[in-house]
Write a protein that holds these residues in place. Structure first.
Motif, mmCIF file in Angstrom:
data_model
loop_
_atom_site.group_PDB
_atom_site.id
_atom_site.type_symbol
_atom_site.label_atom_id
_atom_site.label_comp_id
_atom_site.label_asym_id
_atom_site.label_seq_id
_atom_site.Cartn_x
_atom_site.Cartn_y
_atom_site.Cartn_z
ATOM 1 N N THR A 187 0.834 -1.195 0.000
ATOM 2 C CA THR A 187 0.000 0.000 0.000
ATOM 3 C C THR A 187 0.873 1.251 0.000
ATOM 4 O O THR A 187 1.912 1.274 0.654
ATOM 5 C CB THR A 187 -0.902 -0.001 1.259
ATOM 6 N N SER A 188 0.441 2.289 -0.725
ATOM 7 C CA SER A 188 1.230 3.524 -0.778
ATOM 8 C C SER A 188 1.077 4.304 0.528
ATOM 9 O O SER A 188 0.133 4.093 1.284
ATOM 10 C CB SER A 188 0.759 4.385 -1.945
ATOM 11 N N ASN A 189 2.020 5.224 0.768
ATOM 12 C CA ASN A 189 1.958 6.041 1.979
ATOM 13 C C ASN A 189 0.676 6.861 2.039
ATOM 14 O O ASN A 189 0.083 7.023 3.095
ATOM 15 C CB ASN A 189 3.157 6.992 2.035
ATOM 16 N N THR A 216 -2.152 4.763 2.985
ATOM 17 C CA THR A 216 -2.018 4.415 4.395
ATOM 18 C C THR A 216 -2.515 5.556 5.273
ATOM 19 O O THR A 216 -3.228 5.334 6.253
ATOM 20 C CB THR A 216 -0.548 4.121 4.738
ATOM 21 N N LEU A 217 -2.146 6.793 4.884
ATOM 22 C CA LEU A 217 -2.520 7.968 5.679
ATOM 23 C C LEU A 217 -4.028 8.065 5.831
ATOM 24 O O LEU A 217 -4.539 8.351 6.908
ATOM 25 C CB LEU A 217 -1.952 9.222 5.013
ATOM 26 N N ARG A 265 -6.104 5.563 5.281
ATOM 27 C CA ARG A 265 -6.629 4.201 5.478
ATOM 28 C C ARG A 265 -7.540 3.797 4.323
ATOM 29 O O ARG A 265 -8.595 3.183 4.525
ATOM 30 C CB ARG A 265 -7.375 4.089 6.805
ATOM 31 N N ASN A 313 6.841 0.203 5.590
ATOM 32 C CA ASN A 313 7.953 1.123 5.844
ATOM 33 C C ASN A 313 7.727 1.880 7.154
ATOM 34 O O ASN A 313 6.662 1.770 7.772
ATOM 35 C CB ASN A 313 8.169 2.068 4.654
ATOM 36 N N PHE A 338 7.188 4.981 7.955
ATOM 37 C CA PHE A 338 6.053 5.906 7.984
ATOM 38 C C PHE A 338 4.747 5.151 8.229
ATOM 39 O O PHE A 338 3.920 5.555 9.051
ATOM 40 C CB PHE A 338 6.016 6.665 6.654
ATOM 41 N N GLN A 339 4.597 4.022 7.520
ATOM 42 C CA GLN A 339 3.384 3.214 7.689
ATOM 43 C C GLN A 339 3.310 2.612 9.093
ATOM 44 O O GLN A 339 2.233 2.517 9.679
ATOM 45 C CB GLN A 339 3.357 2.100 6.642
ATOM 46 N N LEU A 344 2.057 5.217 11.416
ATOM 47 C CA LEU A 344 0.624 5.473 11.267
ATOM 48 C C LEU A 344 -0.224 4.334 11.821
ATOM 49 O O LEU A 344 -1.231 4.562 12.477
ATOM 50 C CB LEU A 344 0.279 5.656 9.787
ATOM 51 N N PHE A 345 0.192 3.103 11.562
ATOM 52 C CA PHE A 345 -0.668 1.959 11.904
ATOM 53 C C PHE A 345 -0.289 1.294 13.222
ATOM 54 O O PHE A 345 -1.150 0.778 13.918
ATOM 55 C CB PHE A 345 -0.634 0.927 10.773
#
Lengths: 250, 281
Positions: free
Chosen positions: A111-113, A116-117, A119, B193, B195-196, B199-200
């Protein structure tokens, strides 16, 4: 062809620290359910974490899917990790997140950033997550928070998360040690069934020798970082077990 | 030897011993206390602090307060003009805390030892930034920005931004360092990564604590905002300074009273809001 080939693997956590793995070699083939047994502190968890390099091995070779793992750079390593699902002893779910988001987090590697941001997972990922949750029997708990579930249910979420990756190999780190005997058996059987359905070979750390002999076709026995036994489950006997556990009460 | 002792330590067995006094650890700790006490005594001697007059001072302070600062000039602070400055103070605290919190989130990530992108480079730089913000007092930031930008609200907001950033960065980073690393490991193993993972794996774990800290930061920034005006950076502090210089003591008393009341209100509000947030877990 072997899916995973480990040759003469050594590992230590610090330059001065003790050597945890002292030259381990084995091969996991397609359709294998491969058990790693041994007493606490034998290096089982370290070994399994070396495969996807959550722990850096000091020397030796790991070939997964025709690719040398130990020399991969960071981006290549992340790409490789997408193909290896992992299930943990303590489930390692985010307690304050919904079951759905926990399962979807198995897709992060794809999934791309930006997605992800927000969701914003693709529709097919969500459908896949729903079908997996249905298969592990949690379809009624999709929107619950992970900490509202029982231990067995949490590990089922962990299974769904790992399978979300469409893995080519599953690493199981004592998947049933935090569960009671009955639930342990159920969870282990579920993992075995799903691994067979999806044709994913498994490499499994396990403390419970009886459960290991029931579920696995091959066993490697570790003691203090050294291979004490390696072979088919059928070749395992009480005497060899005694050697591995060195008089420890089974 | 009593029976229960005889059961374990029969004759010929080595005698088991335990003492609270350890050598040299206990000695070092006693010496520490002795040094601390000696330093206090010497400082009082050196600074020539007359202990007897300190006690007498309390009575005199009461006299002065009653004489010059009483009654407070309440009418003066009921003025719309003053009310405008109060609103300005609240705005400054709000904006300063908001900007400070926004820049704090990446700083706290970089300054948390477990999640920083690089322990060798990014971590010490981020830590240094936070420490520098805290090392300089908010009034000194205000003086600095006033001298660059002139009088007004903007230097006040900037001073409060750095103050809030320094304050929250440390608390945020500590919160990140306290998380359960299990989910982080799980997400690393899926090929996510950094950053992910933040976030998660990290954000859901720290979200509630961050909200509590953010409210607390606003509360502390408001207290700081009442004083930066003293140096020309806007808000009610400017009113305070003017009246102090004009020796309008009864007005000063009224202003101080209003600051006390406002700070108590903001503290009560923040405590209530933080409790409400914590209930969400």
């Amino acid at each position: 062809m072997a899916v995973l080939k480990v040759t003469d693997l050594h590992a230590r956590y610090s330059a001065k620290g003790p050597e945890i793995l002292k030259g381990i070699s084995f091969e996991v083939e397609e359709n294998d359910f491969f058990a790693i047994i041994g007493p606490s502190g034998a290096g089982k968890s370290t070994l399994i974490r070396c495969i996807n390099r959550l722990v850096e091995p000091t020397s030796g070779s790991i070939v997964f899917d025709g690719q040398e793992v130990t020399t991969l750079r960071r981006v290549e390593l992340r790409r490789l990790r997408r193909d290896i699902g992992m299930i943990f002893q303590e489930f390692n779910l985010v307690n304050r997140m919904s079951v759905m988001d926990n399962v979807l987090s198995g897709r992060l590697g794809y999934t791309s950033n930006l997605r992800t941001l927000f969701r914003a997972f693709p529709r097919e990922d969500i459908d896949h997550a729903l079908s997996l949750l249905d298969r592990v029997g949690l379809i009624d708990h999709v929107d619950k928070r992970a900490d509202q579930l029982s231990g067995g249910q949490r590990q089922r979420v962990g299974i769904a998360r790992a399978l979300m990756q469409d893995p080519k190999l599953m690493l199981l780190d004592e998947p049933t040690s935090a569960l009671d005997p009955k639930i342990s058996r159920e969870v282990m059987e579920l993992i075995k069934e799903m691994a067979q359905e999806l044709k994913v070979p498994c490499l499994c750390n396990i403390h419970d020798v009886k459960l290991a002999t029931e579920c696995c076709n091959k066993i490697i026995g570790l003691q203090d970082g050294v291979t004490m036994f390696s072979g088919l489950t059928g070749d395992m006997n009480e005497e060899k077990l005694g050697e591995i556990y060195a008089m420890e009460v089974l | 030897m009593s029976n229960r002792m005889a059961a374990f330590g029969g004759p010929g067995k080595k005698k088991l011993e335990w003492r609270r006094f350890r050598y040299p650890e206990s000695l070092v700790s006693y010496a520490g206390w002795l040094i601390a006490f000696t330093v206090v005594v010497f400082s009082i001697e050196y600074l020539n602090i007359p202990l007897d007059r300190i006690l007498g001072m309390l009575g005199r302070m009461g006299d002065i307060l009653a004489d010059r600062y009483y009654p407070p000039d309440i009418e003066y602070i009921m003025d719309m003009d003053y009310f405008g400055y109060v609103v300005e103070t609240i705005q400054m605290a709000y904006l300063g805390a908001l900007f400070g919190l926004i820049i704090t989130i990446p700083i706290a990530w970089f300054a948390s030892f477990n999640m920083t992108p690089s322990r060798r480079f990014v971590y010490p730089v981020a830590r240094l930034f936070g420490m520098s913000c805290r090392a300089v007092h908010e009034t000194i930031w205000a003086i600095l920005f006033v001298s660059i930008l002139g009088f007004g609200m903007l230097p006040g907001v900037l001073a409060l931004t750095l103050f809030s950033a320094g304050f929250a960065a440390k608390l945020f980073a500590e919160e990140i360092e306290r998380i359960d690393m299990g989910p982080v490991e799980a997400m690393r193993s899926t090929g996510a990564n950094l950053f992910q993972i933040m976030l998660f794996g990290v954000w859901p774990q720290v979200r509630v604590a961050f909200t509590g800290i953010a409210i607390y930061t606003w509360d502390v920034a408001f207290r700081a905002a009442t004083v930066v005006g003293f140096f020309g950076a806007g808000g009610m502090g400017w009113y305070l300074k003017r009246n102090v210089l004009q020796i309008e003591t009864e007005r000063v008393a009224a202003i101080i009273l209003s600051i006390i009341v406002l700070v108590i209100i903001s503290e009560a509000l923040s405590a209530w809001a933080r409790r409400a947030v914590m209930k969400m877990k």
